[in-house]
Design a protein around this motif. Structure first.
Motif, PDB file in Angstrom:
ATOM      1  N   SER A  34       0.875  -1.164   0.000  1.00 56.15           N
ATOM      2  CA  SER A  34       0.000   0.000   0.000  1.00 56.15           C
ATOM      3  C   SER A  34       0.916   1.218   0.000  1.00 56.15           C
ATOM      4  O   SER A  34       1.911   1.258   0.739  1.00 56.15           O
ATOM      5  N   VAL A  35       0.571   2.205  -0.823  1.00 60.08           N
ATOM      6  CA  VAL A  35       1.427   3.385  -0.956  1.00 60.08           C
ATOM      7  C   VAL A  35       0.573   4.637  -0.882  1.00 60.08           C
ATOM      8  O   VAL A  35      -0.611   4.606  -1.230  1.00 60.08           O
ATOM      9  N   GLY A  36       1.169   5.719  -0.443  1.00 61.20           N
ATOM     10  CA  GLY A  36       0.371   6.927  -0.304  1.00 61.20           C
ATOM     11  C   GLY A  36       1.198   8.188  -0.248  1.00 61.20           C
ATOM     12  O   GLY A  36       2.434   8.149  -0.157  1.00 61.20           O
ATOM     13  N   TRP A  37       0.495   9.290  -0.339  1.00 59.02           N
ATOM     14  CA  TRP A  37       1.069  10.619  -0.217  1.00 59.02           C
ATOM     15  C   TRP A  37       0.572  11.274   1.066  1.00 59.02           C
ATOM     16  O   TRP A  37      -0.628  11.199   1.384  1.00 59.02           O
ATOM     17  N   PHE A  38       1.483  11.942   1.730  1.00 65.24           N
ATOM     18  CA  PHE A  38       1.186  12.674   2.949  1.00 65.24           C
ATOM     19  C   PHE A  38       1.836  14.043   2.856  1.00 65.24           C
ATOM     20  O   PHE A  38       2.712  14.266   2.027  1.00 65.24           O
ATOM     21  N   ARG A  39       1.409  14.940   3.708  1.00 67.27           N
ATOM     22  CA  ARG A  39       2.032  16.262   3.721  1.00 67.27           C
ATOM     23  C   ARG A  39       2.077  16.787   5.151  1.00 67.27           C
ATOM     24  O   ARG A  39       1.279  16.395   6.008  1.00 67.27           O
ATOM     25  N   GLN A  40       3.026  17.685   5.349  1.00 69.89           N
ATOM     26  CA  GLN A  40       3.187  18.297   6.664  1.00 69.89           C
ATOM     27  C   GLN A  40       3.600  19.736   6.486  1.00 69.89           C
ATOM     28  O   GLN A  40       4.637  20.034   5.891  1.00 69.89           O
ATOM     29  N   ALA A  41       2.757  20.624   7.006  1.00 76.38           N
ATOM     30  CA  ALA A  41       3.060  22.049   7.007  1.00 76.38           C
ATOM     31  C   ALA A  41       3.725  22.406   8.338  1.00 76.38           C
ATOM     32  O   ALA A  41       3.519  21.708   9.335  1.00 76.38           O
ATOM     33  N   PRO A  42       4.494  23.469   8.378  1.00 75.27           N
ATOM     34  CA  PRO A  42       5.175  23.847   9.621  1.00 75.27           C
ATOM     35  C   PRO A  42       4.199  24.016  10.777  1.00 75.27           C
ATOM     36  O   PRO A  42       3.167  24.670  10.647  1.00 75.27           O
ATOM     37  N   GLY A  43       4.515  23.377  11.893  1.00 74.91           N
ATOM     38  CA  GLY A  43       3.700  23.495  13.087  1.00 74.91           C
ATOM     39  C   GLY A  43       2.462  22.617  13.106  1.00 74.91           C
ATOM     40  O   GLY A  43       1.707  22.634  14.087  1.00 74.91           O
ATOM     41  N   LEU A  44       2.273  21.853  12.054  1.00 81.68           N
ATOM     42  CA  LEU A  44       1.087  20.997  11.981  1.00 81.68           C
ATOM     43  C   LEU A  44       1.498  19.533  11.915  1.00 81.68           C
ATOM     44  O   LEU A  44       2.636  19.206  11.597  1.00 81.68           O
ATOM     45  N   GLU A  45       0.548  18.671  12.221  1.00 83.13           N
ATOM     46  CA  GLU A  45       0.803  17.241  12.143  1.00 83.13           C
ATOM     47  C   GLU A  45       0.802  16.778  10.682  1.00 83.13           C
ATOM     48  O   GLU A  45       0.195  17.401   9.814  1.00 83.13           O
ATOM     49  N   ARG A  46       1.488  15.664  10.463  1.00 80.50           N
ATOM     50  CA  ARG A  46       1.479  15.077   9.135  1.00 80.50           C
ATOM     51  C   ARG A  46       0.069  14.561   8.832  1.00 80.50           C
ATOM     52  O   ARG A  46      -0.549  13.901   9.666  1.00 80.50           O
ATOM     53  N   GLU A  47      -0.425  14.854   7.639  1.00 84.15           N
ATOM     54  CA  GLU A  47      -1.769  14.435   7.279  1.00 84.15           C
ATOM     55  C   GLU A  47      -1.753  13.646   5.974  1.00 84.15           C
ATOM     56  O   GLU A  47      -0.925  13.876   5.098  1.00 84.15           O
ATOM     57  N   GLY A  48      -2.682  12.731   5.883  1.00 84.27           N
ATOM     58  CA  GLY A  48      -2.809  11.938   4.673  1.00 84.27           C
ATOM     59  C   GLY A  48      -3.441  12.742   3.555  1.00 84.27           C
ATOM     60  O   GLY A  48      -4.351  13.541   3.794  1.00 84.27           O
ATOM     61  N   VAL A  49      -2.945  12.524   2.350  1.00 84.53           N
ATOM     62  CA  VAL A  49      -3.467  13.208   1.174  1.00 84.53           C
ATOM     63  C   VAL A  49      -4.220  12.218   0.286  1.00 84.53           C
ATOM     64  O   VAL A  49      -5.377  12.428  -0.051  1.00 84.53           O
ATOM     65  N   ALA A  50      -3.554  11.141  -0.088  1.00 79.01           N
ATOM     66  CA  ALA A  50      -4.165  10.139  -0.963  1.00 79.01           C
ATOM     67  C   ALA A  50      -3.367   8.854  -0.859  1.00 79.01           C
ATOM     68  O   ALA A  50      -2.173   8.889  -0.555  1.00 79.01           O
ATOM     69  N   TYR A  60      -8.817   9.431  -0.687  1.00 77.59           N
ATOM     70  CA  TYR A  60      -8.404  10.831  -0.735  1.00 77.59           C
ATOM     71  C   TYR A  60      -8.855  11.534   0.543  1.00 77.59           C
ATOM     72  O   TYR A  60      -9.925  11.249   1.085  1.00 77.59           O
ATOM     73  N   ALA A  61      -8.058  12.494   0.965  1.00 79.44           N
ATOM     74  CA  ALA A  61      -8.511  13.407   2.000  1.00 79.44           C
ATOM     75  C   ALA A  61      -9.581  14.306   1.403  1.00 79.44           C
ATOM     76  O   ALA A  61      -9.525  14.658   0.227  1.00 79.44           O
ATOM     77  N   ASP A  62     -10.550  14.688   2.226  1.00 77.18           N
ATOM     78  CA  ASP A  62     -11.637  15.536   1.730  1.00 77.18           C
ATOM     79  C   ASP A  62     -11.109  16.845   1.147  1.00 77.18           C
ATOM     80  O   ASP A  62     -11.668  17.379   0.198  1.00 77.18           O
ATOM     81  N   SER A  63     -10.038  17.343   1.725  1.00 77.09           N
ATOM     82  CA  SER A  63      -9.512  18.650   1.320  1.00 77.09           C
ATOM     83  C   SER A  63      -8.933  18.653  -0.097  1.00 77.09           C
ATOM     84  O   SER A  63      -8.736  19.728  -0.675  1.00 77.09           O
ATOM     85  N   VAL A  64      -8.665  17.473  -0.651  1.00 78.69           N
ATOM     86  CA  VAL A  64      -8.048  17.435  -1.983  1.00 78.69           C
ATOM     87  C   VAL A  64      -8.924  16.750  -3.029  1.00 78.69           C
ATOM     88  O   VAL A  64      -8.568  16.713  -4.204  1.00 78.69           O
ATOM     89  N   LYS A  65     -10.042  16.221  -2.610  1.00 79.94           N
ATOM     90  CA  LYS A  65     -10.931  15.537  -3.557  1.00 79.94           C
ATOM     91  C   LYS A  65     -11.348  16.484  -4.679  1.00 79.94           C
ATOM     92  O   LYS A  65     -11.716  17.628  -4.432  1.00 79.94           O
ATOM     93  N   LEU A  79       4.945   6.090  -7.944  1.00 81.89           N
ATOM     94  CA  LEU A  79       3.680   6.661  -7.487  1.00 81.89           C
ATOM     95  C   LEU A  79       3.653   8.128  -7.890  1.00 81.89           C
ATOM     96  O   LEU A  79       4.677   8.820  -7.797  1.00 81.89           O
ATOM     97  N   TYR A  80       2.489   8.595  -8.337  1.00 83.44           N
ATOM     98  CA  TYR A  80       2.342   9.973  -8.774  1.00 83.44           C
ATOM     99  C   TYR A  80       1.241  10.669  -7.980  1.00 83.44           C
ATOM    100  O   TYR A  80       0.314  10.038  -7.475  1.00 83.44           O
ATOM    101  N   LEU A  81       1.347  11.977  -7.931  1.00 80.47           N
ATOM    102  CA  LEU A  81       0.277  12.799  -7.390  1.00 80.47           C
ATOM    103  C   LEU A  81       0.145  14.018  -8.294  1.00 80.47           C
ATOM    104  O   LEU A  81       1.009  14.881  -8.295  1.00 80.47           O
ATOM    105  N   GLN A  82      -0.923  14.039  -9.061  1.00 81.43           N
ATOM    106  CA  GLN A  82      -1.224  15.195  -9.896  1.00 81.43           C
ATOM    107  C   GLN A  82      -2.045  16.169  -9.073  1.00 81.43           C
ATOM    108  O   GLN A  82      -3.124  15.818  -8.584  1.00 81.43           O
ATOM    109  N   MET A  83      -1.518  17.368  -8.904  1.00 82.47           N
ATOM    110  CA  MET A  83      -2.174  18.365  -8.069  1.00 82.47           C
ATOM    111  C   MET A  83      -2.597  19.535  -8.950  1.00 82.47           C
ATOM    112  O   MET A  83      -1.749  20.216  -9.540  1.00 82.47           O
TER     113      MET A  83
END
Length: 126
Positions: A34-50, A60-65, A79-83
């Motif tokens: 299983s593979v995925g993309w995550f992101r982390q902004a400064p001062g925030l927890e790492r969150e799942g993207v897809a 998908y996270a709701d924020s990126v659907k 693995l790719y992530l088209q944004m």
């Protein structure tokens, strides 16, 4: 041992697009992970993207659907992530991650993944 190397980050204007890539080195078939993309902004927890579960289920996270699309090339172990329609809130370090689970299940929870890349920075400007 699994190794993951991300690329494709950069600075882009709000409303723009980027495509991230993550090349994997795995001792087993890529489809067993299983593979995925995550992101982390400064001062925030790492969150799942897809993510792709090893059975092919996509999450998908709701924020990126509707804006982000995850895809993969099993032969290239990539693995790719088209944004698209990027927003200022998408600014973060983006990581890819992998796990070879006993049971495939859909998840974008960081704690469910074992191996991580070093990340690629995405910065949005207005």
């Amino acid at each position: 041992q699994v190794q993951l190397v991300e690329s494709g980050g950069g600075s882009v204007q709000v409303g723009g697009s980027l495509r991230l890539s993550c090349v994997a080195s795995t001792p087993y078939r890529y489809t067993e992970y299983s593979v995925g993309w995550f992101r982390q902004a400064p001062g925030l927890e790492r969150e799942g993207v897809a993510s792709f579960a090893c059975d092919g289920t996509i999450s998908y996270a709701d924020s990126v659907k509707g804006r982000f699309t995850i895809s993969k090339d099993n032969a290239k172990k990539t693995l790719y992530l088209q944004m698209n329609s990027l927003e200022s809130g998408d600014t973060a370090m983006y990581y890819c991650a992998a796990i070879r689970p006993l049971v495939c299940r859909a998840t974008i929870t960081a704690a469910d993944f074992r191996w991580w890349g070093q990340g690629t920075q995405v910065t949005l400007s207005s």
